[in-house]
Scaffold this active site. Structure first.
Site, short mmCIF file in Angstrom:
data_model
loop_
_atom_site.label_atom_id
_atom_site.label_comp_id
_atom_site.label_asym_id
_atom_site.label_seq_id
_atom_site.Cartn_x
_atom_site.Cartn_y
_atom_site.Cartn_z
N ALA A 11 1.08 -1.39 -0.40
CA ALA A 11 -0.32 0.05 -0.18
C ALA A 11 0.49 1.50 0.01
O ALA A 11 0.76 2.02 0.71
CB ALA A 11 -0.94 -0.03 1.22
N ILE A 119 5.41 -6.24 -10.05
CA ILE A 119 5.82 -4.95 -10.02
C ILE A 119 6.64 -4.89 -8.96
O ILE A 119 8.06 -4.54 -10.00
CB ILE A 119 5.12 -3.89 -9.98
CG1 ILE A 119 3.18 -3.83 -10.86
CG2 ILE A 119 4.74 -2.89 -9.93
CD1 ILE A 119 2.22 -2.80 -9.87
N HIS A 176 13.04 -5.37 -17.96
CA HIS A 176 12.85 -4.19 -17.50
C HIS A 176 13.80 -3.52 -16.93
O HIS A 176 14.22 -3.77 -15.22
CB HIS A 176 11.84 -4.18 -16.39
CG HIS A 176 11.98 -2.55 -16.70
ND1 HIS A 176 11.14 -1.80 -16.60
CD2 HIS A 176 10.98 -2.44 -14.98
CE1 HIS A 176 11.09 -0.94 -16.32
NE2 HIS A 176 11.00 -1.36 -14.59
O1 TXD Z 1 7.82 -0.94 -13.68
C1 TXD Z 1 8.18 -1.76 -12.74
N1 TXD Z 1 7.73 -2.76 -12.69
C2 TXD Z 1 8.68 -0.77 -11.93
C3 TXD Z 1 8.77 -1.13 -10.54
C4 TXD Z 1 8.38 1.22 -11.23
C5 TXD Z 1 8.18 1.43 -10.88
C6 TXD Z 1 8.18 1.14 -8.80
N2 TXD Z 1 8.73 -0.52 -9.05
C7 TXD Z 1 9.47 -1.35 -7.96
O2 TXD Z 1 7.70 -1.51 -7.08
C8 TXD Z 1 10.31 -0.27 -6.81
O3 TXD Z 1 11.42 -0.84 -6.98
C9 TXD Z 1 8.86 -1.32 -6.40
O4 TXD Z 1 10.09 -2.80 -5.65
C10 TXD Z 1 7.69 -1.48 -5.58
C11 TXD Z 1 7.22 -0.74 -5.24
O5 TXD Z 1 7.85 0.83 -5.52
P1 TXD Z 1 6.93 1.81 -4.40
O6 TXD Z 1 6.60 2.96 -5.20
O7 TXD Z 1 5.29 1.85 -4.67
O8 TXD Z 1 7.26 1.27 -3.27
P2 TXD Z 1 7.04 1.97 -2.13
O9 TXD Z 1 6.10 3.01 -1.77
O10 TXD Z 1 8.60 1.39 -0.80
O11 TXD Z 1 5.59 0.98 -1.26
C12 TXD Z 1 6.53 -0.27 -1.12
C13 TXD Z 1 5.38 -1.49 -0.21
C14 TXD Z 1 5.58 -0.93 1.30
O12 TXD Z 1 4.28 0.34 1.68
C15 TXD Z 1 6.03 -1.71 2.00
O13 TXD Z 1 5.41 -1.35 3.49
C16 TXD Z 1 5.52 -2.85 1.29
O14 TXD Z 1 5.60 -2.49 0.41
N3 TXD Z 1 5.71 -4.30 2.00
C17 TXD Z 1 4.99 -5.24 2.30
N4 TXD Z 1 4.00 -5.16 1.82
C18 TXD Z 1 3.33 -6.14 1.73
N5 TXD Z 1 4.16 -7.41 2.68
C19 TXD Z 1 5.15 -7.53 2.62
N6 TXD Z 1 6.01 -7.88 3.04
C20 TXD Z 1 5.86 -6.14 2.53
N7 TXD Z 1 6.59 -5.47 3.00
C21 TXD Z 1 7.36 -3.97 2.22
#
Ligand code: TXD
Length: 313
Positions: A11, A119, A176
């Site tokens: 989230a 993602i 990617h």
């Molecule tokens: O084109 C693409 N595929 C890329 C992907 C484009 C942009 C971003 N890319 C990747 O997406 C980025 O390098 C990250 O690996 C992910 C998510 O990016 P986002 O900007 O949404 O990262 P955030 O804001 O840090 O959100 C990640 C959330 C954060 O709230 C954590 O608490 C949560 O992941 N998190 C978890 N959720 C559930 N379960 C577990 N175990 C967990 N660990 C962390």
């Protein structure tokens, strides 16, 4: 007819943006899951309270319990760390592999019929891991990258030519990563080959900017990576599935001989409909593009090898 159920695993920046997009488009009932106590619940409540303003009645529920994703039609996974300036996508491999392993088990156990869109970076390795951990068939595990990378290519070309983005058709294939493959030979603007409209050296610069576009935003933001465009890209894929659009979109799909590649995830055009990834579409590539795709795929193979070493350690 029951509404679709869309579970967003993570989230954070992308996850919450997707939740808002799903609500605005009334795509289905949304479950927003994260491990941070209270955060998904707060964001879900905030989005819900915009319902009377924007007129949507779908529910948006935040949770820290993976069991709440039960029966999801679609799971979109962003759980993991995002890049900071100076980091490559591959630098996230170790920590995000552990997270995706746990998340994949949760999806397998709670949403065994879901279409899974991954993602989390490094994307090609994480979608590979997701398929392994869930045990789902290849048509139900796909990676989001090509829709985003192609949109970036289209954006830069539209800016260069002063035309609508709607008039630019462009495709980016491969992993990617920095060796992704903008397919210049099939790129058109208003139906005209882009090579007739833009000088080769400008196309080289635009394609390099496309490859580096993620890093460009990370350097500007300093605290994270792009999230509006990745969110929009993933929701476009989810809509193609939920509405059975049979839309052809670039995505990280599991290849078994297509493009001469086997047993790995690579970004290629696929048809997405109610069957998930229903078909891999083989588009003509010139010799340079074929070679670039082979190189990009070899990086994916190397990355999966690194993943295997991390998992074995
Ligand atoms: O084109 C693409 N595929 C890329 C992907 C484009 C942009 C971003 N890319 C990747 O997406 C980025 O390098 C990250 O690996 C992910 C998510 O990016 P986002 O900007 O949404 O990262 P955030 O804001 O840090 O959100 C990640 C959330 C954060 O709230 C954590 O608490 C949560 O992941 N998190 C978890 N959720 C559930 N379960 C577990 N175990 C967990 N660990 C962390």
């Amino acid at each position: 007819m029951a509404r679709s159920k869309i579970s967003l695993i993570g989230a954070g920046n992308i996850g919450a943006t997707m939740a808002h997009l799903c609500a605005l488009r009334a795509l289905g009932d949304v479950v927003l899951y994260d491990i941070v106590e209270g955060m998904p619940q707060g964001k879900a409540l905030d989005i819900s309270e915009s319902g009377p303003i924007d007129g949507f009645d779908v529910t948006v529920t935040g949770t820290n319990a993976m069991a709440d994703i039960a029966g999801s039609d679609v799971c979109i996974v962003t759980s993991g760390l995002a890049r900071k300036p100076g980091m490559s996508r591959d630098d996230l491999l170790g920590i995000n592999a552990k997270i995706i392993s746990t998340v994949g088990q949760g999806i397998r156990d709670n949403a065994p019929g879901a279409f899974v869109i991954v993602i989390t970076n490094p994307l090609d390795a994480m979608v590979t891991l997701m398929k392994r951990v869930t045990g789902f068939p290849k048509n139900r595990v796909v990676g989001m990258a090509g829709v985003l990378d192609s949109a970036r290519y289209r954006t830069f070309l539209a800016l260069e030519l002063g035309v609508s983005v709607r008039s630019v058709e462009a495709l980016v294939l491969g992993g990617h990563g920095d060796d992704m493959v903008p397919v210049r030979s099939s790129c058109t603007v208003g139906g005209v080959s882009v090579e007739r409209l833009v000088k080769a050296e400008r196309l080289d610069a635009i394609e390099q900017r496309t490859r580096q576009a993620g890093g460009e935003i990370v350097a500007l933001l300093k605290t994270g990576s792009a999230f509006y465009s990745p969110a929009a890209a993933a929701i476009r894929m989810a809509e193609a599935f939920l509405y059975d659009r049979k839309e052809i979109l670039p995505a990280a799909a599991y290849l078994e001989g297509e493009y001469g590649l086997r047993d790995l995830y690579v970004g290629v055009p696929v048809r997405i409909g109610a069957g998930g990834v229903e078909q891999v579409i083989e588009v003509p590539l010139n010799e340079r593009e074929k070679q670039e795709l082979v190189v990009s795929a070899s990086h994916v193979t190397d990355l999966v090898g690194a993943l295997d070493r991390v998992l074995a350690s």
